[in-house]
Design a protein around this motif. Structure first.
Motif, PDB file in Angstrom:
ATOM      1  N   ILE A 170       0.836  -1.197   0.000  1.00 45.35           N
ATOM      2  CA  ILE A 170       0.000   0.000   0.000  1.00 45.35           C
ATOM      3  C   ILE A 170       0.872   1.248   0.000  1.00 45.35           C
ATOM      4  O   ILE A 170       2.095   1.184   0.200  1.00 45.35           O
ATOM      5  CB  ILE A 170      -0.977   0.050   1.207  1.00 45.35           C
ATOM      6  N   ASP A 206     -14.761   6.073  -3.717  1.00 49.11           N
ATOM      7  CA  ASP A 206     -13.505   6.666  -4.175  1.00 49.11           C
ATOM      8  C   ASP A 206     -12.483   6.629  -3.046  1.00 49.11           C
ATOM      9  O   ASP A 206     -12.845   6.620  -1.879  1.00 49.11           O
ATOM     10  CB  ASP A 206     -13.751   8.106  -4.624  1.00 49.11           C
ATOM     11  N   GLU A 207     -11.197   6.617  -3.442  1.00 50.65           N
ATOM     12  CA  GLU A 207     -10.099   6.615  -2.465  1.00 50.65           C
ATOM     13  C   GLU A 207      -8.867   7.283  -3.065  1.00 50.65           C
ATOM     14  O   GLU A 207      -8.801   7.467  -4.270  1.00 50.65           O
ATOM     15  CB  GLU A 207      -9.695   5.162  -2.092  1.00 50.65           C
ATOM     16  N   TYR A 267     -16.161  12.367   8.341  1.00 45.00           N
ATOM     17  CA  TYR A 267     -15.095  11.507   7.834  1.00 45.00           C
ATOM     18  C   TYR A 267     -14.389  12.227   6.697  1.00 45.00           C
ATOM     19  O   TYR A 267     -14.857  12.241   5.566  1.00 45.00           O
ATOM     20  CB  TYR A 267     -15.695  10.183   7.343  1.00 45.00           C
ATOM     21  N   GLU A 304      -4.618   2.417  -4.860  1.00 43.77           N
ATOM     22  CA  GLU A 304      -3.468   3.170  -4.334  1.00 43.77           C
ATOM     23  C   GLU A 304      -2.655   3.927  -5.392  1.00 43.77           C
ATOM     24  O   GLU A 304      -1.427   3.834  -5.438  1.00 43.77           O
ATOM     25  CB  GLU A 304      -2.546   2.223  -3.555  1.00 43.77           C
ATOM     26  N   GLU A 360      -7.363  -3.097   6.280  1.00 41.61           N
ATOM     27  CA  GLU A 360      -8.405  -3.747   5.470  1.00 41.61           C
ATOM     28  C   GLU A 360      -7.782  -4.734   4.502  1.00 41.61           C
ATOM     29  O   GLU A 360      -8.429  -5.192   3.566  1.00 41.61           O
ATOM     30  CB  GLU A 360      -9.188  -2.673   4.699  1.00 41.61           C
ATOM     31  N   LEU A 365     -10.536  12.772   0.857  1.00 40.32           N
ATOM     32  CA  LEU A 365     -11.649  11.834   0.722  1.00 40.32           C
ATOM     33  C   LEU A 365     -12.678  12.168   1.794  1.00 40.32           C
ATOM     34  O   LEU A 365     -12.344  12.301   2.968  1.00 40.32           O
ATOM     35  CB  LEU A 365     -11.122  10.402   0.920  1.00 40.32           C
ATOM     36  N   VAL A 367     -10.532  12.386   5.158  1.00 37.16           N
ATOM     37  CA  VAL A 367      -9.221  11.731   5.298  1.00 37.16           C
ATOM     38  C   VAL A 367      -8.394  11.890   4.014  1.00 37.16           C
ATOM     39  O   VAL A 367      -8.865  12.471   3.031  1.00 37.16           O
ATOM     40  CB  VAL A 367      -9.390  10.227   5.633  1.00 37.16           C
ATOM     41  N   GLU A 387      -1.525   9.439   7.636  1.00 38.10           N
ATOM     42  CA  GLU A 387      -1.579  10.008   6.290  1.00 38.10           C
ATOM     43  C   GLU A 387      -0.939  11.396   6.197  1.00 38.10           C
ATOM     44  O   GLU A 387      -1.554  12.341   5.721  1.00 38.10           O
ATOM     45  CB  GLU A 387      -3.033  10.084   5.801  1.00 38.10           C
ATOM     46  N   GLU A 416     -13.480  -2.599   4.324  1.00 36.16           N
ATOM     47  CA  GLU A 416     -12.774  -2.083   3.151  1.00 36.16           C
ATOM     48  C   GLU A 416     -13.075  -0.615   2.824  1.00 36.16           C
ATOM     49  O   GLU A 416     -12.441  -0.040   1.950  1.00 36.16           O
ATOM     50  CB  GLU A 416     -13.157  -2.925   1.929  1.00 36.16           C
ATOM     51  N   ARG A 417     -14.053  -0.045   3.511  1.00 40.81           N
ATOM     52  CA  ARG A 417     -14.480   1.292   3.108  1.00 40.81           C
ATOM     53  C   ARG A 417     -13.526   2.371   3.604  1.00 40.81           C
ATOM     54  O   ARG A 417     -13.028   2.310   4.713  1.00 40.81           O
ATOM     55  CB  ARG A 417     -15.894   1.554   3.616  1.00 40.81           C
ATOM     56  N   GLY A 418     -13.288   3.369   2.748  1.00 43.57           N
ATOM     57  CA  GLY A 418     -12.456   4.493   3.138  1.00 43.57           C
ATOM     58  C   GLY A 418     -10.976   4.246   2.928  1.00 43.57           C
ATOM     59  O   GLY A 418     -10.573   3.319   2.232  1.00 43.57           O
ATOM     60  N   PHE A 451     -18.317   7.566  -0.361  1.00 39.21           N
ATOM     61  CA  PHE A 451     -16.963   8.086  -0.221  1.00 39.21           C
ATOM     62  C   PHE A 451     -16.576   8.766  -1.525  1.00 39.21           C
ATOM     63  O   PHE A 451     -16.485   8.105  -2.564  1.00 39.21           O
ATOM     64  CB  PHE A 451     -15.991   6.950   0.101  1.00 39.21           C
ATOM     65  N   ARG A 493      -7.125   3.311   3.129  1.00 36.00           N
ATOM     66  CA  ARG A 493      -6.376   2.136   3.594  1.00 36.00           C
ATOM     67  C   ARG A 493      -5.475   2.475   4.776  1.00 36.00           C
ATOM     68  O   ARG A 493      -5.350   1.689   5.717  1.00 36.00           O
ATOM     69  CB  ARG A 493      -5.523   1.565   2.456  1.00 36.00           C
ATOM     70  N   TRP A 539     -18.724  -6.594   5.840  1.00 40.26           N
ATOM     71  CA  TRP A 539     -17.999  -5.533   6.552  1.00 40.26           C
ATOM     72  C   TRP A 539     -18.004  -5.767   8.055  1.00 40.26           C
ATOM     73  O   TRP A 539     -17.009  -5.568   8.732  1.00 40.26           O
ATOM     74  CB  TRP A 539     -18.606  -4.161   6.212  1.00 40.26           C
TER      75      TRP A 539
END
Lengths: 431, 172
Positions: A203, A377-378, A333, A423, B145, A349, A335, A292, B106-108, A356, B110, B158
């Protein structure tokens, strides 16, 4: 203006043939330059004819140029039809102007005696019937995509006055079954190659500012450890392997050190160390999650995610450590902060209504705009010219990469991958 | 639920086999509390392995997972008996060590999920520490995750993945 000329001359030394006479003759491109003001920006209408002789290539080079320009969201492609137009042909400016193109690109591909190819092109201003210059590139057949990206970069910079990013590269992780690959590809997702193949998760790839190295997190030793991978030599070294988890590497803009997240003292906190792994120093002291980290482009601040206030939000501290200032407020939320190359915009995000999505905040006015419309989304990261944001999303239960223009108007899915892609990280401008 | 064979029985069992336990090689691949462990079937009454309690489906020690709400790391009251049992087990068996693995759905982000998994694991470690387990006996790590137990993309999966597992030496 001096900025542009400097940029161009920096690139010009790379060209084998110097067919840039038009450049010196037309130093002022203000007549074709457009003001880009973010949301509602006008798209520049341009026609790119098929290059004379492009049948020598495995794929149409003009197609790649058109796709580049269109994808960035700042150009509107005017149809030209299949008829090739060489750069020395007499251009019917009136016709192209009439068809709505303010600029016109013509070019050719010829084979040299040694088997290499010469690609030439010229850019014209149809409203002034002026030759704005061009390039001559000598390439091997398999380098034609690179040549196309260079052409698109040259056109972009000439018309918009800032560097194009078509010849930059992106890094991302692909999961195929139980296998993970850290891949590097052209900015359009083509020409992918694996820098690392592993049976364990990878990651958070992060490009060094000079584009020669990638830091990333691997679970190869059954826990997260940060490595630095030198792309040219494929050599990798451990940056950080302290007790607990080691993750979220972020390079300082001068490349001398990285911010990382360690749990060696309990929960996730932010530390910095030199790029050789020495000089560890703790930067945050909170009772919550701090993770992060991401440096502002001027190196002054470190943006990061923290749940110290009860929900994950974006905060920032002076890069050397100090009091934290909360940056995001809307929602529960927020991030994955990334600051734009000009330091003015924050991409992150955000979760709202269970979705998201990628949000942009104008850091001066704190105004927020959600620029994507999907559910999962990420990992947003800016193109090095700030015009596009690359991110991961999900389509049909599978991870894919997408790019959205910073005004949210143009979105493009990057195709050509197999497996679950995640990623992404956009690399710097080639030095 | 609360009926435990601790600690006198264990002390006796430990005294009986003076050397380090030898039957710990069979790894428990699946930590699902509902699945009976196959190791129990050839149990010879003569040699009592303290670790057998961990695999006995009728023993609370066979329960290893603490489940969490979205973006949360506070331990729900229903897991208190299980955490107490493991803490006491570690107190009675100071030679034993546990790895507490935290996970997230898995959401959001990593990285945030990695940190969240760590905080979940730390929460379990801290709770066991307050009940007497020694710091040196416990290590809290996170898989974020990255290693989902349930691979679906819905709430049913989840909630399985928002979890911390207590694993004993030989089980990871």
């Amino acid at each position: 203006m001096t900025y542009n000329r400097k940029m161009l001359s920096r690139r010009d030394f790379l060209h084998t043939g110097a067919a840039v006479a038009g450049l010196a003759a037309v130093p002022a491109h203000a007549q074709l330059r457009i003001e880009i003001t973010g949301a509602g920006a006008r798209q520049f209408p341009i026609a790119v004819a098929a290059f004379d002789g492009e049948g020598l290539l495995p794929r149409s080079i003009s197609d790649v140029v058109r796709a580049d320009l269109e994808r960035c969201g700042l150009f509107r492609i005017v149809e030209t039809g299949p008829q090739p137009v060489g750069e020395t042909a007499k251009i019917d400016f009136g016709n192209w102007k009439y068809r709505g193109a303010d600029a016109f690109v013509a070019g050719s591909v010829t084979r040299m005696a040694d088997g290499r190819l010469t690609v030439r092109f010229r850019l014209f201003d149809t409203t002034k019937a002026a030759d704005l210059g061009g390039l001559e590139l000598t390439i091997l057949t398999e380098q034609f995509r690179y040549a196309a990206h260079r052409i698109a970069d040259w056109v972009y910079e000439k018309l918009l006055g800032e560097p194009g990013v078509f010849s930059t590269r992106i890094a991302y992780v692909v999961k195929n079954g139980r296998q993970y690959q850290l891949q590097i590809a052209d900015a359009d997702g083509q020409n992918a190659s694996a820098a690392l193949v592993s049976d364990d998760p990878i990651i958070s790839p992060a490009w060094s500012p000079d584009g020669t190295r990638l830091a990333y997190v691997s679970f190869q030793t059954k826990k997260p450890v940060i490595y630095i991978h030198t792309l040219a030599t494929r050599q990798r070294t451990v940056l950080s392997n302290f007790k607990g988890s080691n993750s979220a590497p972020a390079w300082a803009p001068d490349g001398s050190r990285l911010a990382v997240v360690l749990t060696k003292d309990g929960i996730s906190q932010i530390y910095e160390l030199r790029a050789d792994g020495s000089g560890l120093r703790r930067l945050t002291q909170s009772s919550g999650i701090d993770t992060e980290p991401h440096y502002s482009p001027d190196g002054q601040f470190l943006y990061f995610t923290s749940d110290r206030g009860g929900s994950p939000q974006v905060y920032r501290i002076p890069a050397g450590g100090g009091d934290a200032t909360r940056v995001t407020f809307e929602g529960s939320y927020n991030v994955s902060p990334h600051v734009s190359p000009d330091g003015k915009t924050l991409a992150y995000l955000t979760r709202s209504e269970g979705r998201f999505r990628i949000a942009l905040m104008d850091l001066a006015s704190q105004q927020v705009q959600i620029i994507t419309d999907s559910d999962k989304d990420e990992s947003p990261s800016f193109a090095p010219n700030g015009r596009l944001i690359l991110y991961a999303t999900e389509v049909g239960g599978r991870g894919v990469l997408s790019a959205v223009s910073a005004d949210g108007r143009v979105k493009q899915r990057l195709s050509g991958f197999s497996g679950d892609v995640r990623e992404p990280a956009w690399g710097p401008l080639p030095k | 639920m609360r009926k435990l064979l601790l600690p006198s029985l264990l002390a006796a069992a430990l005294a009986a086999c003076s050397t380090a336990p030898t039957e710990t090689t069979a790894p428990v691949a699946d930590t699902k509390p509902t699945k009976p462990a196959e190791v129990t079937k050839p149990a010879e009454p003569v040699k009592v392995d303290p670790l057998a309690a961990l695999k006995d489906p009728n023993n609370i020690l066979s329960h290893r997972s603490v489940y969490f709400d979205f973006d949360k790391y506070d331990i729900r009251v229903i897991y208190q008996p299980m955490i107490e049992a493991h803490a006491k087990f570690l107190v009675s068996n100071p030679q034993l060590k546990v790895l507490i693995q935290g996970n997230a759905d898995e959401r959001g982000s990593r990285e945030y999920n990695l940190a969240l998994g760590q905080k979940r694991a730390e929460a379990v470690k801290k709770a066991m520490g307050l009940l007497g387990a020694k710091d040196a006996q416990m290590e809290a790590v996170s898989l974020g995750e990255e290693k989902p137990k349930a691979t679906g993309h819905d709430e049913a999966s989840w909630e399985q993945n928002r979890r911390a597992d207590v694993l004993y030496s030989g089980e990871y």
